[in-house]
Design a protein around this motif. Structure first.
Motif, PDB file in Angstrom:
ATOM      1  N   UNK A  51      -3.650  -0.331   0.403  1.00 20.64           N
ATOM      2  CA  UNK A  51      -4.242   0.940  -0.025  1.00 20.64           C
ATOM      3  C   UNK A  51      -4.657   1.680   1.239  1.00 20.64           C
ATOM      4  N   UNK A  52      -4.003   2.816   1.492  1.00 20.50           N
ATOM      5  CA  UNK A  52      -4.288   3.612   2.688  1.00 20.50           C
ATOM      6  C   UNK A  52      -5.042   4.863   2.285  1.00 20.50           C
ATOM      7  N   UNK A  77     -11.364  16.068   0.668  1.00 24.85           N
ATOM      8  CA  UNK A  77     -10.318  15.564  -0.220  1.00 24.85           C
ATOM      9  C   UNK A  77      -9.547  14.459   0.495  1.00 24.85           C
ATOM     10  N   UNK A  78      -9.394  13.342  -0.204  1.00 29.45           N
ATOM     11  CA  UNK A  78      -8.671  12.192   0.341  1.00 29.45           C
ATOM     12  C   UNK A  78      -7.448  11.922  -0.516  1.00 29.45           C
ATOM     13  N   UNK A  79      -6.464  11.241   0.066  1.00 30.03           N
ATOM     14  CA  UNK A  79      -5.309  10.764  -0.680  1.00 30.03           C
ATOM     15  C   UNK A  79      -5.240   9.255  -0.520  1.00 30.03           C
ATOM     16  N   UNK A  80      -5.157   8.557  -1.661  1.00 27.93           N
ATOM     17  CA  UNK A  80      -4.956   7.114  -1.661  1.00 27.93           C
ATOM     18  C   UNK A  80      -3.465   6.856  -1.811  1.00 27.93           C
ATOM     19  N   UNK A  85       5.317  -4.621  -2.049  1.00 26.41           N
ATOM     20  CA  UNK A  85       6.718  -4.980  -2.278  1.00 26.41           C
ATOM     21  C   UNK A  85       6.962  -5.316  -3.752  1.00 26.41           C
ATOM     22  N   UNK A  86       8.090  -4.813  -4.272  1.00 25.26           N
ATOM     23  CA  UNK A  86       8.435  -5.028  -5.672  1.00 25.26           C
ATOM     24  C   UNK A  86       7.926  -3.938  -6.606  1.00 25.26           C
ATOM     25  N   UNK A  87       7.216  -2.943  -6.038  1.00 21.88           N
ATOM     26  CA  UNK A  87       6.656  -1.849  -6.838  1.00 21.88           C
ATOM     27  C   UNK A  87       7.012  -0.508  -6.202  1.00 21.88           C
ATOM     28  N   UNK A  88       7.089   0.519  -7.036  1.00 20.95           N
ATOM     29  CA  UNK A  88       7.215   1.891  -6.541  1.00 20.95           C
ATOM     30  C   UNK A  88       5.873   2.284  -5.917  1.00 20.95           C
ATOM     31  N   UNK A  89       5.873   2.924  -4.748  1.00 23.68           N
ATOM     32  CA  UNK A  89       4.604   3.394  -4.177  1.00 23.68           C
ATOM     33  C   UNK A  89       3.968   4.437  -5.092  1.00 23.68           C
ATOM     34  N   UNK A  90       2.669   4.548  -5.016  1.00 17.16           N
ATOM     35  CA  UNK A  90       1.954   5.546  -5.808  1.00 17.16           C
ATOM     36  C   UNK A  90       0.877   6.168  -4.935  1.00 17.16           C
ATOM     37  N   UNK A  91       0.557   7.415  -5.211  1.00 14.58           N
ATOM     38  CA  UNK A  91      -0.496   8.101  -4.475  1.00 14.58           C
ATOM     39  C   UNK A  91      -1.359   8.890  -5.445  1.00 14.58           C
TER      40      UNK A  91
END
Length: 114
Positions: A51-52, A77-80, A85-91
């Motif tokens: 989690x970035x 405002x932040x973006x997570x 691995x094995x999952x689509x990235x999400x933000x």
């Protein structure tokens, strides 16, 4: 006269103690973003997901139960950005408009390997 000085001193100490407690409870200096990363299909927690927090570029790994927590955040405002691995990235974009604790749960969709 000595009794009045003692009573005044006790009242001052009580006021200082109350002020410190009230300030810690009500005057939070920084915000916090915390939450859980969950598998969208199974509903189970995703451990070890990255989690970035952008724009600070601070990265954490989720705990065994999928939890993460970023503290001492300024109002902005932040973006997570969540990857595993094995999952689509999400933000997810999170506006922090006051110094509060914000819960943000994020789902990850498994990649279909057909």
């Amino acid at each position: 006269m000595k009794n009045i000085a003692k009573i005044t001193g006790i009242i001052c100490l009580l006021c200082i103690g109350w002020w410190n407690t009230a300030c810690k409870r009500d005057c939070q200096l920084f915000a916090e973003i915390h939450g859980k990363v969950i598998d969208e299909v199974s509903g189970t927690p995703v451990s070890n997901a990255s989690v970035t927090l952008s724009p600070l570029n601070i990265t954490q790994q989720t705990q065994e139960e999928g939890f993460f927590c970023f503290t001492n955040l300024d109002v902005q405002t932040y973006t997570l950005i969540v990857q595993q691995p094995g999952y689509e990235p999400n933000r997810k974009t999170v506006p922090v408009i006051s110094r509060e604790k914000i819960q943000v749960d994020i789902t990850l969709t498994p990649i279909n390997k057909e």
